[in-house]
Design an enzyme around this catalytic site. Structure first.
Site, PDB file in Angstrom:
ATOM      1  N   GLU A  23       0.831  -1.215   0.000  1.00 40.46           N
ATOM      2  CA  GLU A  23       0.000   0.000   0.000  1.00 40.46           C
ATOM      3  C   GLU A  23       0.861   1.260   0.000  1.00 40.46           C
ATOM      4  OE1 GLU A  23      -1.080   2.048   3.250  1.00 40.46           O
ATOM      5  OE2 GLU A  23      -1.008   0.403   4.696  1.00 40.46           O
ATOM      6  N   LYS A  83      -1.294  17.272  -0.044  1.00 36.81           N
ATOM      7  CA  LYS A  83      -1.524  17.297  -1.499  1.00 36.81           C
ATOM      8  C   LYS A  83      -1.867  15.914  -2.057  1.00 36.81           C
ATOM      9  CE  LYS A  83       0.896  21.426  -2.793  1.00 36.81           C
ATOM     10  NZ  LYS A  83       2.293  21.828  -2.675  1.00 36.81           N
ATOM     11  N   VAL A 106      -5.442   0.389   3.165  1.00 39.59           N
ATOM     12  CA  VAL A 106      -5.646  -1.062   3.096  1.00 39.59           C
ATOM     13  C   VAL A 106      -6.877  -1.364   2.237  1.00 39.59           C
ATOM     14  CG1 VAL A 106      -6.273  -3.100   4.461  1.00 39.59           C
ATOM     15  CG2 VAL A 106      -4.432  -1.591   5.235  1.00 39.59           C
ATOM     16  N   ASP A 136     -16.834   5.096  14.286  1.00 37.00           N
ATOM     17  CA  ASP A 136     -15.717   5.348  13.369  1.00 37.00           C
ATOM     18  C   ASP A 136     -15.038   4.001  13.108  1.00 37.00           C
ATOM     19  OD1 ASP A 136     -13.485   6.019  11.951  1.00 37.00           O
ATOM     20  OD2 ASP A 136     -12.927   7.727  13.203  1.00 37.00           O
ATOM     21  N   SER A 138     -13.154   1.738  10.524  1.00 37.48           N
ATOM     22  CA  SER A 138     -12.371   1.860   9.292  1.00 37.48           C
ATOM     23  C   SER A 138     -12.980   1.048   8.163  1.00 37.48           C
ATOM     24  CB  SER A 138     -10.940   1.390   9.527  1.00 37.48           C
ATOM     25  OG  SER A 138     -10.229   1.379   8.297  1.00 37.48           O
ATOM     26  N   ALA A 139     -12.978   1.642   6.973  1.00 36.97           N
ATOM     27  CA  ALA A 139     -13.440   0.915   5.783  1.00 36.97           C
ATOM     28  C   ALA A 139     -12.570  -0.316   5.518  1.00 36.97           C
ATOM     29  CB  ALA A 139     -13.421   1.844   4.567  1.00 36.97           C
ATOM     30  N   ASP A 140     -11.384  -0.366   6.135  1.00 34.75           N
ATOM     31  CA  ASP A 140     -10.542  -1.566   5.991  1.00 34.75           C
ATOM     32  C   ASP A 140     -11.301  -2.816   6.446  1.00 34.75           C
ATOM     33  OD1 ASP A 140      -8.567   0.253   5.354  1.00 34.75           O
ATOM     34  OD2 ASP A 140      -7.302  -0.166   7.110  1.00 34.75           O
ATOM     35  N   LYS A 157      -4.048  -1.457  14.368  1.00 33.65           N
ATOM     36  CA  LYS A 157      -3.171  -0.500  15.061  1.00 33.65           C
ATOM     37  C   LYS A 157      -3.607  -0.345  16.516  1.00 33.65           C
ATOM     38  CE  LYS A 157      -3.114   2.592  11.457  1.00 33.65           C
ATOM     39  NZ  LYS A 157      -3.097   1.892  10.181  1.00 33.65           N
TER      40      LYS A 157
HETATM   41  N1  PSU Z   1      -0.008   0.570   8.438  1.00 30.04           N
HETATM   42  C1  PSU Z   1       0.992   1.379   8.907  1.00 30.04           C
HETATM   43  N2  PSU Z   1       0.811   2.728   8.791  1.00 30.04           N
HETATM   44  C2  PSU Z   1      -0.329   3.278   8.215  1.00 30.04           C
HETATM   45  C3  PSU Z   1      -1.356   2.415   7.714  1.00 30.04           C
HETATM   46  C4  PSU Z   1      -1.129   1.061   7.866  1.00 30.04           C
HETATM   47  O1  PSU Z   1       2.002   0.909   9.435  1.00 30.04           O
HETATM   48  O2  PSU Z   1      -0.447   4.504   8.141  1.00 30.04           O
HETATM   49  C5  PSU Z   1      -2.602   3.021   7.057  1.00 30.04           C
HETATM   50  C6  PSU Z   1      -3.303   1.995   6.164  1.00 30.04           C
HETATM   51  O3  PSU Z   1      -3.343   2.524   4.858  1.00 30.04           O
HETATM   52  C7  PSU Z   1      -4.687   1.871   6.747  1.00 30.04           C
HETATM   53  C8  PSU Z   1      -4.905   3.231   7.333  1.00 30.04           C
HETATM   54  O4  PSU Z   1      -5.650   1.499   5.787  1.00 30.04           O
HETATM   55  O5  PSU Z   1      -3.626   3.463   7.959  1.00 30.04           O
HETATM   56  C9  PSU Z   1      -6.092   3.277   8.287  1.00 30.04           C
HETATM   57  O6  PSU Z   1      -6.716   4.510   8.201  1.00 30.04           O
HETATM   58  P1  PSU Z   1      -8.206   4.727   8.812  1.00 30.04           P
HETATM   59  O7  PSU Z   1      -8.084   4.423  10.261  1.00 30.04           O
HETATM   60  O8  PSU Z   1      -8.540   6.195   8.532  1.00 30.04           O
HETATM   61  O9  PSU Z   1      -9.124   3.812   8.071  1.00 30.04           O
HETATM   62 MN    MN Z   2     -12.077   6.405  10.282  1.00 21.66          MN
END
Ligand code: PSU
Ligand code: MN
Length: 298
Positions: A23, A83, A106, A136, A138-140, A157
């Site tokens: 990614e 950007k 992801v 909230d 994640s769409a993941d 995470k």
């Molecule tokens: N893994 C990492 N660092 C990151 C991510 C993953 O070590 O920054 C990213 C991935 O792209 C994941 C995103 O999809 O963080 C999650 O964002 P959100 O919580 O807004 O869905």
């Molecule tokens: Mn989110």
């Protein structure tokens, strides 16, 4: 979706060689300059060393590119995060339609990888349910319920609510596989109190589960969780103190949406004196290596 597949990646796919999708949001929004580009290149090198081919995915001026070259990774990593659109499922038509440059999360990367015919994808930590914001999600997590790609990561995470994240993975029907562990790893820490669905200890067993899922021809991905290497892992209580502080700051600043995860990652890195950043870069490269071995076993 029209894809631009770089010729080395197209050649590898046509020859039936193992390919690992990578990614780009971790590069643009997850890590600081210059560690971001360094880590992206280390991930590519780790995949090559295992005899597989890396395919870093991003949207470059509206083109969905599968297999950025070193120059493109360098340019993307040096472009300021404001950007570059952080591109999840909902952002893909926006970035493509308006000719934007965007890094895929992801969820975004899974969609592109699946269409390109790449079943294995490596990242750091997936998104999940944020602490104190049970909606909230994640769409993941939703993508993992929909798109047949195996995501090799170090768990969700640890800035997140891990229990709720674990529940949503279950609801979405996502098999959670521990690679050499019985417990769900928590990104920069090796473990958590939560179980995985199954432990595997070999690349072959991980590949067998992926193969079985591919043969079922049904929607839905697999999460393969690899603990961060022990020499850079943070003790859970050490990580937790920084995470609690960062989440509290984010709450006071009323941060929401796509900017929340990048803020928390940055603050936790500052509050741990760079320890979480070191763990994050090492786990990313390690996951890329394991993903390459699994892709080879497939
Ligand atoms: N893994 C990492 N660092 C990151 C991510 C993953 O070590 O920054 C990213 C991935 O792209 C994941 C995103 O999809 O963080 C999650 O964002 P959100 O919580 O807004 O869905
Ligand atoms: Mn989110």
């Amino acid at each position: 979706m029209q894809l631009t597949i770089a010729s080395p990646v197209a050649d590898a796919l046509n020859a039936g060689k193992p390919v690992v999708a990578l990614e780009s949001t971790a590069i643009t929004h997850g890590l600081p300059v210059p560690q971001n580009v360094e880590t992206a290149m280390e991930m590519e090198a780790a995949v090559f060393e295992e005899g597989a081919h890396p395919a870093t995915i991003a949207v470059l001026q509206g083109r969905v590119v599968v297999g950025l070259d070193a120059q493109e990774i360098d340019t993307l990593g040096k472009t300021s995060a404001e950007k570059v659109r952080k591109c999840s499922r909902r952002d893909l038509p926006i970035a493509v339609g308006l000719g934007e440059t965007a890094s895929t999360t992801v969820a975004g990367t899974m969609i592109v990888a699946q269409q390109a015919g790449i079943p294995v994808f490596a990242t750091g930590g997936i998104g999940g349910v944020h602490r104190g914001h049970p909606f909230d999600i994640s769409a993941d997590l939703i993508e993992l319920g929909r798109t047949p790609v195996a995501v090799v990561c170090s768990g969700p995470k640890s800035i997140l609510d891990l229990e709720l994240t674990r529940e949503v993975l279950e609801t979405q029907g996502v098999p959670v596989v521990g690679f050499g562990t019985d417990r769900l790893p928590s990104f920069i820490s090796r473990t958590s109190t939560l179980p995985v669905d199954v432990r595997v200890d070999t690349e072959e067993d991980a590949a067998s589960i992926i193969r079985a899922q591919m043969d079922m021809n049904r929607p839905g991905g697999i999460l393969i969780c690899v603990p961060v290497p022990a020499d850079v892992a943070l003790a859970q209580d050490q990580a937790e103190a920084a995470i609690v502080t960062a989440n509290e700051e984010a709450r006071r600043k009323r941060l929401r949406g796509a900017s929340l995860t990048p803020y928390l990652l940055t603050r936790v890195a500052e509050l741990t004196g760079g320890a979480s950043l070191a763990a994050n870069t090492v786990l990313l490269a390690n996951n890329a290596r394991i993903a390459a071995r699994i892709a080879a076993a497939l």
